[in-house]
Design a protein around this motif. Structure first.
Motif, mmCIF file in Angstrom:
data_model
loop_
_atom_site.group_PDB
_atom_site.id
_atom_site.type_symbol
_atom_site.label_atom_id
_atom_site.label_comp_id
_atom_site.label_asym_id
_atom_site.label_seq_id
_atom_site.Cartn_x
_atom_site.Cartn_y
_atom_site.Cartn_z
ATOM 1 N N ASN A 89 0.805 -1.214 0.000
ATOM 2 C CA ASN A 89 0.000 0.000 0.000
ATOM 3 C C ASN A 89 0.845 1.274 0.000
ATOM 4 O OD1 ASN A 89 -2.717 -0.865 -0.217
ATOM 5 N ND2 ASN A 89 -2.508 -1.760 1.809
ATOM 6 N N LEU A 90 2.163 1.114 -0.104
ATOM 7 C CA LEU A 90 3.053 2.262 -0.276
ATOM 8 C C LEU A 90 3.594 2.249 -1.698
ATOM 9 C CD1 LEU A 90 5.217 2.390 2.977
ATOM 10 C CD2 LEU A 90 3.464 4.000 2.245
ATOM 11 N N LEU A 91 3.483 3.354 -2.388
ATOM 12 C CA LEU A 91 4.030 3.486 -3.732
ATOM 13 C C LEU A 91 5.547 3.640 -3.636
ATOM 14 C CD1 LEU A 91 1.348 5.913 -5.199
ATOM 15 C CD2 LEU A 91 1.544 3.452 -5.570
ATOM 16 N N PRO A 92 6.287 3.402 -4.723
ATOM 17 C CA PRO A 92 7.749 3.530 -4.679
ATOM 18 C C PRO A 92 8.247 4.912 -4.234
ATOM 19 C CG PRO A 92 7.085 2.414 -6.680
ATOM 20 C CD PRO A 92 5.834 2.881 -6.006
ATOM 21 N N LYS A 127 4.457 7.552 -1.111
ATOM 22 C CA LYS A 127 3.081 8.001 -0.880
ATOM 23 C C LYS A 127 2.157 6.795 -0.714
ATOM 24 C CE LYS A 127 3.498 12.278 -3.475
ATOM 25 N NZ LYS A 127 2.980 13.065 -4.609
ATOM 26 N N PRO A 128 1.083 6.945 0.065
ATOM 27 C CA PRO A 128 0.150 5.829 0.226
ATOM 28 C C PRO A 128 -0.667 5.595 -1.041
ATOM 29 C CG PRO A 128 -0.605 7.730 1.464
ATOM 30 C CD PRO A 128 0.745 8.088 0.899
ATOM 31 N N ARG A 129 -0.991 4.339 -1.308
ATOM 32 C CA ARG A 129 -1.805 3.962 -2.469
ATOM 33 C C ARG A 129 -3.263 4.317 -2.181
ATOM 34 N NH1 ARG A 129 -0.797 0.340 -6.472
ATOM 35 N NH2 ARG A 129 1.031 -0.412 -5.367
ATOM 36 N N ARG A 130 -3.939 4.913 -3.165
ATOM 37 C CA ARG A 130 -5.355 5.254 -3.035
ATOM 38 C C ARG A 130 -6.119 4.613 -4.163
ATOM 39 N NH1 ARG A 130 -5.234 6.141 1.860
ATOM 40 N NH2 ARG A 130 -4.255 8.033 2.570
ATOM 41 N N PRO A 131 -7.116 3.816 -3.951
ATOM 42 C CA PRO A 131 -7.548 3.258 -2.673
ATOM 43 C C PRO A 131 -6.607 2.135 -2.240
ATOM 44 C CG PRO A 131 -8.883 2.338 -4.416
ATOM 45 C CD PRO A 131 -7.960 3.359 -5.057
ATOM 46 N N PRO A 132 -6.511 1.883 -0.945
ATOM 47 C CA PRO A 132 -5.608 0.829 -0.474
ATOM 48 C C PRO A 132 -6.074 -0.560 -0.914
ATOM 49 C CG PRO A 132 -6.869 1.762 1.344
ATOM 50 C CD PRO A 132 -7.193 2.573 0.135
ATOM 51 N N VAL A 133 -5.116 -1.464 -1.080
ATOM 52 C CA VAL A 133 -5.392 -2.836 -1.501
ATOM 53 C C VAL A 133 -5.491 -3.715 -0.262
ATOM 54 C CG1 VAL A 133 -4.459 -4.806 -2.772
ATOM 55 C CG2 VAL A 133 -4.158 -2.500 -3.663
#
Length: 69
Positions: free
Chosen positions: A18-21, A24-30
């Motif tokens: 859920n963290l991008l490289p 930043k947090p992924r939206r929406p979280p998986v």
């Protein structure tokens, strides 16, 4: 040659995906519970010389990999 893939503990896996490289947090979280677990069987084959005949034998063994889709 590709760089080595990082290894994450199962307990930290959902947090890591859920963290991008860029951090930043992924939206929406998986959520891993929402992803189907799949099994893939690949084969690792080695060529060995036969002691009896001196001809090459191909020995293949299965390698099971688990994936989420």
């Amino acid at each position: 040659m590709a760089p080595a893939a990082p290894i994450h503990a199962l307990s930290a896996l959902e947090t890591q995906i859920n963290l991008l490289p860029n951090g930043k947090p992924r939206r929406p979280p998986v959520r891993l519970d929402d992803c189907a677990l799949k099994e893939l069987v690949q084969y690792k084959c080695n060529v060995e010389l036969s002691e009896k005949t001196g001809k090459p034998d191909i020995i293949c063994e299965p390698v099971v990999r688990l994936l989420r889709q």
